[in-house]
Write an enzyme that holds these catalytic residues in place. Structure first.
Site, short mmCIF file in Angstrom:
data_model
loop_
_atom_site.label_atom_id
_atom_site.label_comp_id
_atom_site.label_asym_id
_atom_site.label_seq_id
_atom_site.Cartn_x
_atom_site.Cartn_y
_atom_site.Cartn_z
CG HIS A 342 61.70 63.24 26.30
ND1 HIS A 342 61.87 63.53 25.05
CD2 HIS A 342 62.78 64.44 26.54
CE1 HIS A 342 62.36 64.17 24.22
NE2 HIS A 342 63.26 65.08 25.72
CG ASP A 346 59.88 63.71 20.93
OD1 ASP A 346 60.59 63.20 21.98
OD2 ASP A 346 60.11 63.46 19.40
#
Lengths: 371, 328
Positions: A342, A346
């Site tokens: 992450h 995203d």
């Protein structure tokens, strides 16, 4: 005499405890050594005994409230004895470091305790002034050993297993993992699989490699505070062997025809099983695929092969009822699980990438024409 | 095996070494044909080897040791007797500043192969100038070897090694040991320096004892085993310099408890050194504080009851054992 009831220190590491049930109410008579309140620590629940005989004059800490070690929980006095509540409350609880009782233990006992990971504060000493001696530790180990499961074998991590353990934990600790799951209709892929005699893995590798072309951010590694995006699309394939997991790499998978990918996979897998992979077979990967479908796994949360940005997990192909235009149709379905770092990407772009793989697999016939 | 006394064992060692090596000779006060030594160790040797090799000297300890040092560096092997260990103080410059340092100061071009035999110990009611145990003085002087035999066997084997050695040795005897009998083989043997002897095997506690205290420790250990089923191990270092530290450490690691029984006074004594070695090398194996059973820091009293009070005995040893075993 005004006697304070304080939070006891029930273990070496205890810093605070919770007041449980008060067995006595304010105004009741208490006898010395009679349980008056329940104290709950991280490790144990303990009935605290009255330190003196008298009237339980004032409860300062109510049930369910935390209090540090040595904090005053209540006050015991003689009947009608005057005492200043404010004085007792404003008195700071003495720091437990100061009050910490030194555990008397012989050097030999300390050594043995250390070797066996025994908490000395839990051992009752039989020596002078309660000193813990070697024999006490031996007894303690013997008594507690019935509680711990019997060990069959201890495996010292070394070599390949050790490196693997380090890599996996590094990945899991440093890369914030998030996993997306998406179900794919493999009807067309099945036809392709049968027509060309290529494995499903080969079809997925090719679809993924093509998708990576269009989502370069996923085809990357993270080194320090820099993301390195690769021109080459080299797809690694996790292969279970007797000695553990290896990841041979299919170089330029986006540029190879399906048949060639299939052949390469077969060769690499065979080499992996025989432990004959060369250095160039296992280096330079930019993305990894892990297939657990043959073990009947539907979906899972794969751990990223560091320092790569993402990993694709492949589940089992199962016929499932799908509703098309209001009709229930049986279709071969498969779930893809994409774990991604992450920090690098995203959720939305990762989902877009996964959907792109899905579409490519579902339109499998076109895969062969494209190149 | 035949049994002979400690005194006879020492005499045998002297006789055998004098026969073996013509440069070995004895000197000291009243050691010759008129008296045979205050404790009769040299009795008969003057008659056997002549007055040239068994020399009576004037009453000057400084001269005895000075003569021995000179004789040693010029190629002979003197065995000097100082009638009472206390009187080594009179010869201390020769011992500590000459004998101990010659080999070092001359870069080993000169050596000082000599032996100073002398009895220590209290218990015969001869007061503070004739009853001390001063082994620690010599342990504290680099360059000297210090032997402390407790049995006839050790006395003979160690004395022969001392005579054959290249370094000055202070050979500490004990007045009460001379009449003690023990097994000594007829055939030739020597005992190396720096090798302790386990006088008794045990698992529960280690007793390091020297000289006459070895025997008291053995008595105490026997009693303790009989009455309390406690098994003490007794280590006799036999030489204090060099000291067999490994034997002490090994035993302490085995038993986890240590008491040291020596007859010298406690402060900065032999027992202090041994306790320090155990603390330095085996602290993680100690299950109780180390105990020293030694004489209090006092001159040895002339009064017989007071003298007996200051000397460690079976009772004080058992008391210390019980303290470290903490079972009572």
């Amino acid at each position: 005499m005004v006697t304070k009831v304080v939070m006891p220190k029930l273990s070496l590491t205890m810093k605070e405890g919770t007041v449980g049930k008060w067995y006595k109410q304010e105004g009741e008579t208490v006898e010395k050594d009679e349980p008056i309140v329940e104290v709950i620590s991280e490790k144990a629940t303990y009935d605290l005994e009255a330190p003196a005989t008298g009237i339980l004059r004032k409860i300062l800490i109510e049930e369910g409230v935390d209090a540090p070690v040595n904090a005053v929980l209540a006050v015991i006095t003689a009947p009608d004895e005057p005492f200043s509540e404010t004085e007792i409350i404003t008195e700071a609880p003495p720091s437990f470091e100061e009050k910490e009782k030194r555990i008397l233990a012989s050097p030999a006992a300390k050594r043995l305790a250390k070797e066996h990971g025994v908490d000395l504060s839990l051992v009752k000493g039989s020596g002078p002034e309660g000193r813990v001696v070697e024999e006490d530790i031996k007894k303690f180990i013997e008594e507690t050993s019935v509680l711990t499961p019997k060990v069959k074998e201890i495996i010292q991590l070394s070599g390949f297993r050790k490196i693997s353990a380090e890599r996996v934990s590094t990945s899991f600790k440093t890369a914030p993992h998030s996993t997306l799951m998406m179900t794919v209709d493999v009807s067309n892929a099945t036809k392709l699989h049968e027509a060309l005699q290529v494995s499903y893995t080969a079809i997925i590798v090719r679809a993924t490699a093509k998708a990576l072309r269009g989502h370069p951010i996923i085809n990357s590694t993270m080194e320090g505070d820099r993301i390195k995006i690769y021109e080459d699309v080299n797809v690694g394939l996790a292969v279970a062997t007797e000695n553990g997991l290896v990841v041979p790499v299919i170089r330029n998978a986006d540029k190879k025809p399906l048949k060639e990918i299939d052949t390469t996979i077969r060769e690499l897998t065979e080499k992996a099983r025989q432990g004959k992979l060369a250095k160039e077979d296992i280096t330079g990967g930019t993305f990894t695929i892990s297939n657990l479908g043959m073990y009947d796994v539907e979906s899972f949360t794969p751990i990223i092969n560091p320092p790569e940005a993402a990993i694709l997990g492949i589940g089992k192909i199962t016929e499932k009822p799908i509703i098309i235009n209001g009709n229930v149709v049986a279709k071969p379905m498969m779930t893809l699980s994409l774990s991604y770092d992450h920090r690098i990407v995203d959720g939305a772009p990762a989902a877009d990438f996964l959907r792109n793989i899905k579409q490519r697999i579902e339109q499998a016939r076109e895969l062969e024409n494209e190149s | 095996m035949r049994k002979i006394t400690y005194r006879d064992a020492l005499r045998e060692a002297l006789r055998e070494e004098m026969k073996r090596d013509p440069t070995v000779f004895l000197l000291g006060e009243d050691i010759g044909k008129y008296w045979g030594g205050a404790f009769k160790v040299t009795e008969g040797l003057a008659e056997e080897f002549g007055e040239e090799r068994v020399r009576d000297t004037p009453i000057s300890e400084n001269a005895i040791i000075g003569t021995a040092v000179g004789a040693a560096i010029t190629g002979t092997c003197p065995v000097a007797e100082i009638m009472f260990g206390d009187l080594t103080a009179l010869a201390m410059d020769q011992i500590a500043n000459q004998a101990a340092k010659i080999r070092y100061m001359f870069g080993a071009q000169a050596k000082c192969p000599m032996v100073i035999r002398t009895p220590f110990g209290a218990g015969v009611n001869i007061a503070s100038h004739h009853s001390q145990s001063l082994e620690a003085w010599f342990m504290h002087t680099p360059g000297l070897h210090v032997a402390v035999p407790s049995t006839p066997y050790d006395a003979k084997g160690l004395l022969k090694t001392a005579i054959r050695g290249n370094n000055p040795t202070v050979f500490c005897e004990h007045k009460l040991l001379y009449p003690i009998e023990g097994e000594v083989p007829e055939q030739e043997y020597t005992i190396p320096f720096g090798k302790a002897d386990t006088k008794r095997e045990g698992e529960d506690v280690t007793i390091v004892a020297t000289l006459y205290m070895v025997h008291k420790a053995l008595n105490a250990a026997k009693q303790l085993e009989k009455e309390n089923a406690i098994n003490a191990e007794i280590i006799d270092p036999r030489t204090l310099t060099p000291l067999d530290t490994q034997a002490i450490i090994k035993s302490v690691k085995k038993t986890g408890r240590l008491i040291i029984v020596t007859e010298d006074c406690k402060t900065a004594g032999v027992s202090a050194e041994i306790a320090a070695i155990a603390a330095e090398h085996a602290v993680d194996y100690l299950d109780a504080p180390i105990k020293r059973v030694a004489e209090p820091d006092t001159p040895i009293p002339f009064s017989p009851p007071l003298e007996q009070y200051v000397i460690p005995n079976e009772k004080t040893i058992i008391k210390a054992l019980k303290e470290v075993l903490q079972t009572w």
